[in-house]
Design a protein around this motif. Structure first.
Motif, PDB file in Angstrom:
ATOM      1  N   LEU A 113     -12.277   3.891   8.495  1.00  0.00           N
ATOM      2  CA  LEU A 113     -11.589   3.094   7.477  1.00  0.00           C
ATOM      3  C   LEU A 113     -10.140   2.817   7.864  1.00  0.00           C
ATOM      4  N   VAL A 114      -9.467   3.809   8.437  1.00  0.00           N
ATOM      5  CA  VAL A 114      -8.080   3.604   8.872  1.00  0.00           C
ATOM      6  C   VAL A 114      -8.032   2.582  10.007  1.00  0.00           C
ATOM      7  N   LEU A 115      -8.950   2.675  10.956  1.00  0.00           N
ATOM      8  CA  LEU A 115      -8.988   1.708  12.058  1.00  0.00           C
ATOM      9  C   LEU A 115      -9.284   0.303  11.540  1.00  0.00           C
ATOM     10  N   LEU A 159       0.826  -1.207   0.000  1.00  0.00           N
ATOM     11  CA  LEU A 159       0.000   0.000   0.000  1.00  0.00           C
ATOM     12  C   LEU A 159       0.864   1.264   0.000  1.00  0.00           C
ATOM     13  N   LEU A 160       1.947   1.256   0.789  1.00  0.00           N
ATOM     14  CA  LEU A 160       2.836   2.420   0.816  1.00  0.00           C
ATOM     15  C   LEU A 160       3.480   2.655  -0.544  1.00  0.00           C
ATOM     16  N   ILE A 213      -2.145  18.306   5.138  1.00  0.00           N
ATOM     17  CA  ILE A 213      -0.958  18.370   4.277  1.00  0.00           C
ATOM     18  C   ILE A 213      -1.299  17.896   2.867  1.00  0.00           C
ATOM     19  N   GLY A 214      -2.068  16.797   2.767  1.00  0.00           N
ATOM     20  CA  GLY A 214      -2.464  16.308   1.454  1.00  0.00           C
ATOM     21  C   GLY A 214      -3.298  17.320   0.694  1.00  0.00           C
ATOM     22  N   MET A 265      -2.396   9.335   3.131  1.00  0.00           N
ATOM     23  CA  MET A 265      -2.284   7.946   3.565  1.00  0.00           C
ATOM     24  C   MET A 265      -0.825   7.523   3.757  1.00  0.00           C
ATOM     25  N   LEU A 266       0.066   7.991   2.881  1.00  0.00           N
ATOM     26  CA  LEU A 266       1.490   7.668   3.035  1.00  0.00           C
ATOM     27  C   LEU A 266       2.043   8.293   4.313  1.00  0.00           C
ATOM     28  N   ALA A 267       1.681   9.539   4.557  1.00  0.00           N
ATOM     29  CA  ALA A 267       2.133  10.209   5.787  1.00  0.00           C
ATOM     30  C   ALA A 267       1.608   9.493   7.016  1.00  0.00           C
TER      31      ALA A 267
END
Length: 399
Positions: A217-219, A19-20, A101-102, A379-381
Motif C-alpha cells: 500500500l505504501v509503494l 495526508l500528513l 513506534i506507532g 504513517m506520519l513518521a
C-alpha cells in the motif's frame, strides 16, 4: 544487478501534505482521547474488570506484529540474497521502525498511568513475558537502525559482509520479537482462549502477511505521488506470489490451532464460543479473519489480469488482508477475555460478579481515537522520513 540509487520524496502532489495534516489531526485526537481516559478513568471506556485490554491494545498488537513483517523485503534482500528486492530494503526498514513506534505509543498511552512505564523499565520480573518484550521491542529499534545505517553508509555499502550480518541479526530479532508478542497470549494459562504454544508461529505468519500488505500500500501511494511506477511487472508478480503464500500459511496455522483445540475436551467450550456461539466474535472470525482476511485476498490475487490489473489486485488484496488482520487480533484479544474464566473445572459457577458469564464489551469513542492514532503515527513518521532521507528507489531501480 546494476547499482541501485535512491532518492528523497522531492516530487509529490498537494495530497501528500494533506495526508500528513490529516494524520497529525488524528494523532492530536488520539492524544486528547488518552488524556480524557487518563483523567476520568476506565469508566469512560468500554473496558471492565473482566476485559482489561480493549481496542487500543488490539491496534497496538496489530501494529507491533506488522512492524516485524514490514522487514520482510529487507530480509529477503540481505539474508536470502534476492537482489531484486534490494531497491525496497530501505523502505522496509523505515516501515518496521514506524509501525513499532506507532504500536508502542498506543500501548503506553493505554496503560492508564504512562508514568508507570518507568517502573516497568527499571524493575524486571524475568518470569514474565512482558519483561522480556521490553528488551525485544527496544532492541528491535536499535537493530533496525543499525541495519539501515549499514545499507546507507558508503563505507558499509562496499563491505557487503556488514550488511548481511546486520540483516541476519535483524531477521533473527524480528522472529524473536513476534514470538514474544504471540507468547504474551500463549503463556496465559488462565484464559482458555489463549494458552497455546502455536500462538507464536501463528503471530509470525500473521506478521509476514500484514507487513507485506502495508508495504504494498505504501509503494502504491508513493507511485501515485511520484507519478513513477516503483514496482516493475516482475516485482509485482513476486509480491503477489508472496501475499498468496503468506495468506495460505496464516490460514494453515489458524486451522491447526482450532482443530487442536477441538480435539481437547477442556477446550471445546471456548472453541464453540469462537466458532459458533460467540455472536460478534464468531462473525468477526468467519467473515472478518477467514473470509475478508484470507479467502478473498487469495481469490482477488488469483484473478486473471484481464479482469483486474496485477497492481490494483494487490492493492485490493492488501486492504482486505489488513482489515481481516484487525478482526483476527480483535477476536484473539477481546474474544479471549470475553469468554468466562474456568475457575472451578467441572463445576457451574455464578455470582453477582458475573462469574461464569460471557462479558460484554463495546469500545468507546476515546478508545477508537487512541487506537487509530497509532496508524497515523506510523504513517506520519514514514512520510517525514521519505521526505528527508533517500529511502525510495530512483527511476529504473525497480525495473
Amino acid at each position: 544487478m546494476a547499482k541501485v540509487t535512491y532518492r528523497k520524496l522531492d516530487e509529490h502532489s498537494l495530497r501528500f501534505w494533506g495526508l500528513l495534516v490529516l494524520h497529525a489531526l488524528v494523532i492530536a485526537a488520539g492524544l486528547g482521547a488518552a488524556w480524557y481516559m487518563e483523567h476520568n478513568g476506565h469508566v469512560v471506556t468500554g473496558m471492565s474488570n473482566g476485559i482489561v485490554w480493549g481496542l487500543p491494545h488490539v491496534f497496538a498488537v496489530f501494529l507491533i506484529v506488522t512492524a516485524s513483517g514490514a522487514l520482510n523485503v529487507a530480509s529477503i534482500s540481505s539474508v536470502f540474497n534476492r537482489l531484486a528486492y534490494k531497491p525496497f530494503a530501505r523502505l522496509s526498514g523505515v516501515l518496521a521502525i514506524a509501525f513499532l513506534i506507532g504500536g508502542l505509543a498506543v500501548l503506553v498511552l493505554d496503560l492508564g498511568r504512562p508514568d508507570r512505564l518507568i517502573v516497568a523499565m527499571t524493575t524486571y520480573n524475568f518470569r514474565s513475558i512482558f519483561a522480556w518484550n521490553i528488551y525485544l521491542y527496544i532492541g528491535f529499534l536499535v537493530v533496525v537502525v543499525v541495519y539501515l545505517f549499514t545499507m546507507m553508509d558508503r563505507v558499509m555499502q562496499r563491505r557487503h559482509g556488514y550488511i548481511r550480518a546486520a540483516g541476519w541479526l535483524a531477521f533473527v530479532w524480528r522472529l524473536a520479537l513476534t514470538t514474544g508478542t504471540g507468547s504474551i497470549f500463549g503463556f496465559l494459562m488462565a484464559r482458555e482462549g489463549y494458552d497455546a504454544a502455536i500462538m507464536a508461529p501463528l503471530f509470525i505468519a500473521a506478521s509476514f502477511l500484514y507487513g507485506l500488505a502495508f508495504t504494498v500500500l505504501v509503494l502504491a501511494t508513493m507511485s501515485s505521488e511520484t507519478q513513477r511506477q516503483l514496482l516493475s511487472d516482475e516485482m509485482a508478480s513476486n509480491f503477489r506470489g508472496l501475499l498468496i503464500i503468506f495468506a495460505l500459511v496464516l490460514g494453515y496455522f489458524t486451522a491447526v490451532m482450532h482443530l487442536a483445540n477441538l480435539y481437547m475436551p477442556n477446550r471445546q467450550g471456548v472453541e464453540a464460543f469462537i466458532l459458533r456461539d460467540g455472536g460478534i466474535y464468531t462473525a468477526l472470525f468467519w467473515f472478518g479473519h477467514v473470509l475478508t482476511g484470507l479467502v478473498l485476498p487469495v481469490l482477488v490475487l488469483l484473478l486473471p489480469a484481464s479482469v483486474l490489473s496485477r497492481r490494483l489486485g494487490m492493492t485490493v488484496a492488501s486492504v482486505l488482508a489488513l482489515a481481516g488482520g484487525v478482526a483476527f487480533i480483535y477476536v484473539t484479544i477481546i474474544g479471549g477475555q470475553a469468554y468466562p474464566l474456568n475457575l472451578f473445572p467441572g463445576m457451574e459457577v455464578s455470582s453477582s460478579f458475573s462469574d461464569g458469564e460471557v462479558l460484554n464489551y463495546f469500545p468507546s469513542l476515546p478508545e477508537f481515537l487512541l487506537a487509530i492514532s497509532g496508524i497515523s503515527i506510523a504513517m506520519l513518521a514514514t512520510g517525514i522520513a521519505l521526505k528527508l532521507l533517500p529511502f525510495l528507489p530512483a527511476d529504473g531501480a525497480a525495473n
